[in-house]
Enzyme design. Structure first.
Site, PDB file in Angstrom:
ATOM      1  N   ARG A  29      76.106 -42.880  24.707  1.00  7.51           N
ATOM      2  CA  ARG A  29      74.804 -42.024  24.824  1.00  7.51           C
ATOM      3  C   ARG A  29      73.514 -42.777  24.815  1.00  7.51           C
ATOM      4  O   ARG A  29      73.580 -43.823  23.925  1.00  7.51           O
ATOM      5  CB  ARG A  29      74.677 -40.695  24.002  1.00  7.51           C
ATOM      6  CG  ARG A  29      75.795 -39.871  23.997  1.00  7.51           C
ATOM      7  CD  ARG A  29      75.418 -38.479  23.349  1.00  7.51           C
ATOM      8  NE  ARG A  29      76.674 -37.600  23.184  1.00  7.51           N
ATOM      9  CZ  ARG A  29      77.317 -37.106  24.283  1.00  7.51           C
ATOM     10  NH1 ARG A  29      76.496 -36.982  25.342  1.00  7.51           N
ATOM     11  NH2 ARG A  29      78.468 -36.385  24.062  1.00  7.51           N
ATOM     12  N   ASN A  87      69.059 -49.052  37.674  1.00  5.21           N
ATOM     13  CA  ASN A  87      67.809 -49.659  37.872  1.00  5.21           C
ATOM     14  C   ASN A  87      68.019 -51.126  37.916  1.00  5.21           C
ATOM     15  O   ASN A  87      68.928 -51.730  36.987  1.00  5.21           O
ATOM     16  CB  ASN A  87      67.125 -49.109  36.537  1.00  5.21           C
ATOM     17  CG  ASN A  87      66.644 -47.847  36.438  1.00  5.21           C
ATOM     18  OD1 ASN A  87      66.651 -47.339  37.404  1.00  5.21           O
ATOM     19  ND2 ASN A  87      66.612 -47.235  35.135  1.00  5.21           N
ATOM     20  N   VAL A  96      67.211 -53.316  29.816  1.00  2.00           N
ATOM     21  CA  VAL A  96      68.250 -53.932  29.270  1.00  2.00           C
ATOM     22  C   VAL A  96      69.146 -54.754  30.478  1.00  2.00           C
ATOM     23  O   VAL A  96      69.615 -54.243  31.556  1.00  2.00           O
ATOM     24  CB  VAL A  96      69.193 -53.147  28.756  1.00  2.00           C
ATOM     25  CG1 VAL A  96      70.456 -53.685  27.817  1.00  2.00           C
ATOM     26  CG2 VAL A  96      68.345 -52.182  27.656  1.00  2.00           C
ATOM     27  N   HIS A 100      74.338 -51.462  34.006  1.00  2.00           N
ATOM     28  CA  HIS A 100      74.452 -50.108  33.590  1.00  2.00           C
ATOM     29  C   HIS A 100      74.188 -48.921  34.548  1.00  2.00           C
ATOM     30  O   HIS A 100      73.255 -48.973  35.357  1.00  2.00           O
ATOM     31  CB  HIS A 100      74.109 -49.877  32.407  1.00  2.00           C
ATOM     32  CG  HIS A 100      72.489 -50.074  32.188  1.00  2.00           C
ATOM     33  ND1 HIS A 100      71.897 -51.100  32.177  1.00  2.00           N
ATOM     34  CD2 HIS A 100      71.392 -49.112  32.207  1.00  2.00           C
ATOM     35  CE1 HIS A 100      70.551 -51.205  32.159  1.00  2.00           C
ATOM     36  NE2 HIS A 100      70.209 -49.830  32.085  1.00  2.00           N
TER      37      HIS A 100
END
Ligand code: DGP
Length: 114
Positions: A29, A87, A96, A100
């Site tokens: 999460r 992104n 980051v 992902h």
């Protein structure tokens, strides 16, 4: 690629609410959820951005997306719908630098994104 907070989550060095895992993919999460369901799916292999993936990562990228769909079906919101977002770099809003996929669900999402 330099170490990121997500590598530390993979190595269980820092805690995360892990919701899904297979040989190549981990999902947990998001710390700052933007929807009732906001889960990040990451490859265990460290790739900084989508730009760093090559043909050798073809199966891995497929696995990553299939993991999103599997999880959506498992959690019961696949039919209602969801959004999967990657992104990339500064204009994409990436903060980051470990590839992902954001899975967002549980509310009606607007389009286009800001
Ligand atoms: P992006 O902007 O696409 O790079 O998204 C990075 C996301 O990672 C952002 O939504 C917040 C989340 N995040 C950052 N640090 C942590 C962390 O330590 N734990 C968790 N669970 N999520 C994090």
């Amino acid at each position: 690629m330099s170490d990121t907070i997500f590598s530390k989550i993979i190595r269980r060095e820092i805690p995360a609410d892990i919701v899904y895992e297979n040989d190549e993919v981990l999902a947990f999460r998001d710390l700052n959820p933007q929807a009732p369901v906001h889960v990040l799916f990451i490859p265990k292999k460290p790739l900084a951005t989508l730009n760093d993936a090559t043909l050798a990562d073809e199966a891995l990228l497929g696995n990553l997306l299939l993991a999103v769909a599997d999880y959506a079906k498992q959690e019961g919101f696949a039919e209602r719908g969801y959004r999967a977002v990657i992104n990339c770099n500064e204009d994409g809003g990436q903060t980051v630098f470990h590839l992902h996929v954001h899975l967002l669900a549980g509310r009606r999402l607007s389009w286009p994104p800001g």
